[in-house]
Design a protein around this motif. Structure first.
Motif, PDB file in Angstrom:
ATOM      1  N   PHE A   1       0.833  -1.213   0.000  1.00 48.55           N
ATOM      2  CA  PHE A   1       0.000   0.000   0.000  1.00 48.55           C
ATOM      3  C   PHE A   1       0.863   1.257   0.000  1.00 48.55           C
ATOM      4  CE2 PHE A   1      -2.184   3.438   2.191  1.00 48.55           C
ATOM      5  CZ  PHE A   1      -3.409   3.476   1.535  1.00 48.55           C
ATOM      6  N   PHE A   2       1.905   1.261   0.833  1.00 52.26           N
ATOM      7  CA  PHE A   2       2.732   2.467   0.975  1.00 52.26           C
ATOM      8  C   PHE A   2       3.725   2.647  -0.182  1.00 52.26           C
ATOM      9  CE2 PHE A   2       1.387   1.901   5.445  1.00 52.26           C
ATOM     10  CZ  PHE A   2       0.884   3.189   5.666  1.00 52.26           C
ATOM     11  N   ILE A   3       4.165   1.556  -0.797  1.00 50.24           N
ATOM     12  CA  ILE A   3       5.141   1.706  -1.888  1.00 50.24           C
ATOM     13  C   ILE A   3       4.494   1.709  -3.267  1.00 50.24           C
ATOM     14  CG2 ILE A   3       6.937   0.612  -0.474  1.00 50.24           C
ATOM     15  CD1 ILE A   3       6.677  -1.876  -2.244  1.00 50.24           C
ATOM     16  N   THR A   4       3.166   1.561  -3.313  1.00 55.91           N
ATOM     17  CA  THR A   4       2.460   1.543  -4.602  1.00 55.91           C
ATOM     18  C   THR A   4       2.774   2.762  -5.475  1.00 55.91           C
ATOM     19  OG1 THR A   4       0.638   0.091  -3.958  1.00 55.91           O
ATOM     20  CG2 THR A   4       0.173   1.687  -5.677  1.00 55.91           C
ATOM     21  N   PRO A   5       2.711   3.995  -4.949  1.00 58.34           N
ATOM     22  CA  PRO A   5       3.020   5.149  -5.805  1.00 58.34           C
ATOM     23  C   PRO A   5       4.407   5.065  -6.433  1.00 58.34           C
ATOM     24  CG  PRO A   5       1.999   5.875  -3.766  1.00 58.34           C
ATOM     25  CD  PRO A   5       2.309   4.422  -3.595  1.00 58.34           C
ATOM     26  N   PHE A   6       5.382   4.606  -5.648  1.00 56.29           N
ATOM     27  CA  PHE A   6       6.752   4.472  -6.157  1.00 56.29           C
ATOM     28  C   PHE A   6       6.817   3.435  -7.278  1.00 56.29           C
ATOM     29  CE2 PHE A   6      10.755   2.060  -5.995  1.00 56.29           C
ATOM     30  CZ  PHE A   6      11.649   3.070  -6.349  1.00 56.29           C
ATOM     31  N   ILE A   7       6.138   2.285  -7.065  1.00 54.43           N
ATOM     32  CA  ILE A   7       6.145   1.215  -8.065  1.00 54.43           C
ATOM     33  C   ILE A   7       5.513   1.687  -9.369  1.00 54.43           C
ATOM     34  CG2 ILE A   7       5.233  -1.064  -8.644  1.00 54.43           C
ATOM     35  CD1 ILE A   7       5.356  -1.754  -5.664  1.00 54.43           C
ATOM     36  N   VAL A   8       4.332   2.295  -9.259  1.00 54.04           N
ATOM     37  CA  VAL A   8       3.599   2.739 -10.457  1.00 54.04           C
ATOM     38  C   VAL A   8       4.370   3.821 -11.200  1.00 54.04           C
ATOM     39  CG1 VAL A   8       1.463   3.808 -11.277  1.00 54.04           C
ATOM     40  CG2 VAL A   8       1.375   2.087  -9.468  1.00 54.04           C
ATOM     41  N   LYS A   9       5.002   4.721 -10.443  1.00 48.50           N
ATOM     42  CA  LYS A   9       5.788   5.787 -11.075  1.00 48.50           C
ATOM     43  C   LYS A   9       7.002   5.211 -11.784  1.00 48.50           C
ATOM     44  CE  LYS A   9       7.827  10.332 -10.137  1.00 48.50           C
ATOM     45  NZ  LYS A   9       8.123  11.350  -9.100  1.00 48.50           N
ATOM     46  N   THR A  10       7.650   4.231 -11.146  1.00 53.83           N
ATOM     47  CA  THR A  10       8.817   3.580 -11.741  1.00 53.83           C
ATOM     48  C   THR A  10       8.447   2.876 -13.042  1.00 53.83           C
ATOM     49  OG1 THR A  10       9.772   3.222  -9.541  1.00 53.83           O
ATOM     50  CG2 THR A  10      10.661   1.896 -11.339  1.00 53.83           C
ATOM     51  N   MET A  11       7.227   2.357 -13.094  1.00 58.61           N
ATOM     52  CA  MET A  11       6.760   1.678 -14.302  1.00 58.61           C
ATOM     53  C   MET A  11       6.456   2.657 -15.440  1.00 58.61           C
ATOM     54  SD  MET A  11       4.233  -1.172 -12.564  1.00 58.61           S
ATOM     55  CE  MET A  11       3.644  -1.850 -14.123  1.00 58.61           C
ATOM     56  N   GLY A  12       6.417   3.957 -15.118  1.00 62.52           N
ATOM     57  CA  GLY A  12       6.256   4.958 -16.170  1.00 62.52           C
ATOM     58  C   GLY A  12       4.909   5.628 -16.263  1.00 62.52           C
ATOM     59  N   ALA A  13       3.996   5.353 -15.320  1.00 59.53           N
ATOM     60  CA  ALA A  13       2.671   5.971 -15.374  1.00 59.53           C
ATOM     61  C   ALA A  13       2.744   7.429 -14.936  1.00 59.53           C
ATOM     62  CB  ALA A  13       1.695   5.211 -14.489  1.00 59.53           C
ATOM     63  N   GLU A  14       1.960   8.276 -15.598  1.00 56.57           N
ATOM     64  CA  GLU A  14       1.927   9.695 -15.275  1.00 56.57           C
ATOM     65  C   GLU A  14       0.500  10.209 -15.296  1.00 56.57           C
ATOM     66  OE1 GLU A  14       4.397  11.471 -18.224  1.00 56.57           O
ATOM     67  OE2 GLU A  14       6.290  10.913 -17.237  1.00 56.57           O
ATOM     68  N   GLY A  15       0.297  11.375 -14.667  1.00 55.50           N
ATOM     69  CA  GLY A  15      -0.990  12.058 -14.733  1.00 55.50           C
ATOM     70  C   GLY A  15      -2.153  11.222 -14.230  1.00 55.50           C
ATOM     71  N   GLU A  16      -3.251  11.226 -14.985  1.00 54.06           N
ATOM     72  CA  GLU A  16      -4.465  10.507 -14.602  1.00 54.06           C
ATOM     73  C   GLU A  16      -4.241   8.999 -14.589  1.00 54.06           C
ATOM     74  OE1 GLU A  16      -8.594  10.523 -13.453  1.00 54.06           O
ATOM     75  OE2 GLU A  16      -6.902  11.891 -13.355  1.00 54.06           O
ATOM     76  N   MET A  17      -3.403   8.520 -15.480  1.00 50.20           N
ATOM     77  CA  MET A  17      -3.057   7.094 -15.518  1.00 50.20           C
ATOM     78  C   MET A  17      -2.396   6.688 -14.199  1.00 50.20           C
ATOM     79  SD  MET A  17      -2.892   4.302 -17.471  1.00 50.20           S
ATOM     80  CE  MET A  17      -1.862   2.907 -17.920  1.00 50.20           C
ATOM     81  N   PHE A  18      -1.518   7.527 -13.706  1.00 48.99           N
ATOM     82  CA  PHE A  18      -0.843   7.273 -12.428  1.00 48.99           C
ATOM     83  C   PHE A  18      -1.860   7.228 -11.289  1.00 48.99           C
ATOM     84  CE2 PHE A  18       0.932   9.039  -8.500  1.00 48.99           C
ATOM     85  CZ  PHE A  18       2.004   8.186  -8.277  1.00 48.99           C
ATOM     86  N   ARG A  19      -2.744   8.205 -11.246  1.00 48.15           N
ATOM     87  CA  ARG A  19      -3.724   8.290 -10.156  1.00 48.15           C
ATOM     88  C   ARG A  19      -4.633   7.071 -10.127  1.00 48.15           C
ATOM     89  NH1 ARG A  19      -8.825   9.437  -9.043  1.00 48.15           N
ATOM     90  NH2 ARG A  19      -9.396   9.727 -11.240  1.00 48.15           N
ATOM     91  N   LEU A  20      -5.165   6.685 -11.292  1.00 46.08           N
ATOM     92  CA  LEU A  20      -6.090   5.553 -11.365  1.00 46.08           C
ATOM     93  C   LEU A  20      -5.390   4.236 -11.028  1.00 46.08           C
ATOM     94  CD1 LEU A  20      -8.052   6.517 -14.612  1.00 46.08           C
ATOM     95  CD2 LEU A  20      -8.935   6.544 -12.270  1.00 46.08           C
ATOM     96  N   SER A  21      -4.173   4.078 -11.512  1.00 48.62           N
ATOM     97  CA  SER A  21      -3.415   2.847 -11.261  1.00 48.62           C
ATOM     98  C   SER A  21      -3.124   2.681  -9.770  1.00 48.62           C
ATOM     99  CB  SER A  21      -2.099   2.855 -12.048  1.00 48.62           C
ATOM    100  OG  SER A  21      -2.336   2.853 -13.441  1.00 48.62           O
ATOM    101  N   VAL A  22      -2.704   3.761  -9.117  1.00 49.78           N
ATOM    102  CA  VAL A  22      -2.414   3.730  -7.686  1.00 49.78           C
ATOM    103  C   VAL A  22      -3.680   3.437  -6.894  1.00 49.78           C
ATOM    104  CG1 VAL A  22      -1.746   5.155  -5.706  1.00 49.78           C
ATOM    105  CG2 VAL A  22      -0.398   5.243  -7.813  1.00 49.78           C
ATOM    106  N   GLU A  23      -4.770   4.081  -7.283  1.00 48.06           N
ATOM    107  CA  GLU A  23      -6.058   3.906  -6.597  1.00 48.06           C
ATOM    108  C   GLU A  23      -6.505   2.448  -6.632  1.00 48.06           C
ATOM    109  OE1 GLU A  23      -9.779   5.542  -8.428  1.00 48.06           O
ATOM    110  OE2 GLU A  23      -9.699   6.911  -6.729  1.00 48.06           O
ATOM    111  N   PHE A  24      -6.428   1.831  -7.796  1.00 46.62           N
ATOM    112  CA  PHE A  24      -6.869   0.447  -7.966  1.00 46.62           C
ATOM    113  C   PHE A  24      -5.940  -0.523  -7.239  1.00 46.62           C
ATOM    114  CE2 PHE A  24      -6.980  -3.608 -10.239  1.00 46.62           C
ATOM    115  CZ  PHE A  24      -8.335  -3.862 -10.281  1.00 46.62           C
TER     116      PHE A  24
END
Length: 455
Positions: free
Chosen positions: A115-138
């Motif tokens: 839960f706490f490292i999800t933003p880091f993982i998703v960002k490292t994978m290259g997601a940005e903007g709304e894609m980043f927000r939705l991916s982290v949320e899910f």
């Protein structure tokens, strides 16, 4: 369910009948899970392409996390099946308790960290903007609900080890049914979007996971757990982890390998990637009988090794191979003949149709190889020699398939067909490796024989 009769059937019944009875519910359960994934995709797609991409984008991470739970469940099935075969109900029960406790505790820790490292993982994978927000949320919601997933894995392994593949199918179907009801409520009525899809998944799985575990304490047939069985036992946990870890490694490296494979496929162009995705979806349906038989075989091999009937365990492998080959030859022939028509259901792009048709025909002709792979995998996992299964899973992609694609791409004129031929060749090589491991007969040594008496 009369577990004593099921045990007698597995140890003494007609082998073809045993395999079909055990594998049938597993095949249906796999189909149910496919429907579940399609249902989730359907409802999320009503929100838009971005939401679908966000959910699909984080799926490799979810599968990677799942691989750990799958590894523990494989260890549980191997140990419980062998204790059941040796008619040691007490130790089988204690293994079940440890599998359940460890899966629950470990998944809580895994979910919180995730839960706490999800933003880091998703960002490292290259997601940005709304894609980043939705991916982290899910992803965050799914990870917090990880205990429901792991507990379900544990329940399935306990039942499968006893030869009960029917009950997990029923609970799986009920969970999918509830998810179909909850999805539109949370996504649209409560207007929660992709978060609603994640919540519906966790709730649907969680409700039936809790009830499934509850039945292990109240029902007297088969393994009936007591509270004392849930107390962690260091010696037994070490045994479970030593068996489950290679399976977890094999599953996780396979997930990572397919992610890397997609990158190579994409390098040949968007049409090739689309052809690859469509072809794999069709192949996964044709392979369901082989996967079902492979999973059923792990229980049959485990119980017969537990009963010291090595000859019958070998017979199970032989009959499973014959049945799997028959199923895949029939399915492969149908797909080979109707390949183009089947592909046209999914796309109207002539370039995709041409590439996917060729891919499907080439792969369908080599489907028995995948069947043999599933048989060896089930054999080694059921015997508890999971390092053998891990070596097959990891080498197939990392040692053979990906290097072969690189070789064919750079030193031949095969172009996108490099992928298709590399797949066939890697499957053939790994089957030869599986045969060598099988003929070594090391898998015939049951794992409970070396284990100290559980206290």
């Amino acid at each position: 369910m009369d577990y004593s009769k099921k045990r007698d059937l597995i140890l003494n019944g007609n082998m073809a009948k045993v395999i079909l009875i055990l594998s049938g519910p597993i095949m249906l359960n796999n189909l149910i899970q496919t429907i579940y994934n399609l249902t989730d995709t359907y409802f999320v797609s009503r929100l838009g392409d971005l939401e679908v991409n966000a959910v699909g984008f984080v799926w490799p991470i979810i599968f990677f996390m799942m691989s750990i739970g799958i590894g523990v469940s494989i260890a549980g099935t191997a140990l419980i099946s062998q204790y059941t075969g040796s008619d040691d109900k007490s130790d089988a029960r204690k293994v079940a308790g440890q599998i359940l406790s460890f899966s629950f505790i470990f998944s809580i820790g895994l979910g919180i960290i995730g839960f706490f490292i999800t933003p880091f993982i998703v960002k490292t994978m290259g997601a940005e903007g709304e894609m980043f927000r939705l991916s982290v949320e899910f992803l965050r919601i799914i990870l917090l609900g990880m205990p429901t997933m792991f507990v379900f894995f544990a329940f399935n392994s306990i039942k499968q080890g006893q030869g009960d593949t029917y009950t997990p199918m029923i609970f799986g179907a009920l969970s999918v049914g509830l998810n179909i009801i909850l999805d539109p409520i949370f996504i649209f009525v409560l207007n929660l979007g992709v978060a609603g899809a994640a919540i519906a998944t966790v709730l649907a799985r969680g409700i039936f996971a809790l009830y499934a575990v509850y039945t292990l304490f109240i029902k007297k047939e088969g393994i009936q757990l007591h509270k004392s069985d849930l107390k962690l036992n260091k010696t037994l946990l070490q045994k479970i982890i030593s068996i489950g870890l290679p399976s977890s490694i094999g599953q996780s490296t396979t997930a990572l390998g397919f992610a890397v494979l997609n990158i190579f496929v994409k390098s040949f162009g968007a049409s090739t990637l689309t052809a690859f995705i469509i072809g794999n979806r069709i192949n996964s349906l044709i392979l369901m009988p082989a996967m079902g038989i492979g999973h059923a075989l792990s229980t049959i091999v485990g119980q017969n090794l537990g009963a010291d009937d090595i000859k019958r365990a070998r017979k199970a492998v032989k009959v499973s191979t014959i049945l799997t080959t028959i199923f895949l030859l029939i399915g492969g022939l149908i797909v080979f003949i109707l390949a183009r028509r089947i592909i046209m259901i999914f796309t109207d792009s002539e370039e995709v149709i041409t590439q996917a048709t060729f891919y499907l025909r080439v792969i369908s002709a080599s489907l028995p190889l995948m069947g043999v792979f599933q048989i060896f995998n089930g054999t080694f996992q059921g015997s508890g020699h999971t390092i053998m299964a891990m070596s097959m899973m990891t080498s197939r992609l990392w040692l053979f398939r990906i290097p072969l694609i690189i070789l064919f791409k750079n030193f031949t004129n095969l172009q996108e067909r490099s992928v298709w031929y590399a797949m066939i060749l890697s499957n053939a090589i790994v089957c030869i490796i599986g045969l060598i491991l099988y003929l070594s007969r090391k898998w015939e040594h049951k794992i409970i024989k070396k284990a100290p008496k559980i206290r």
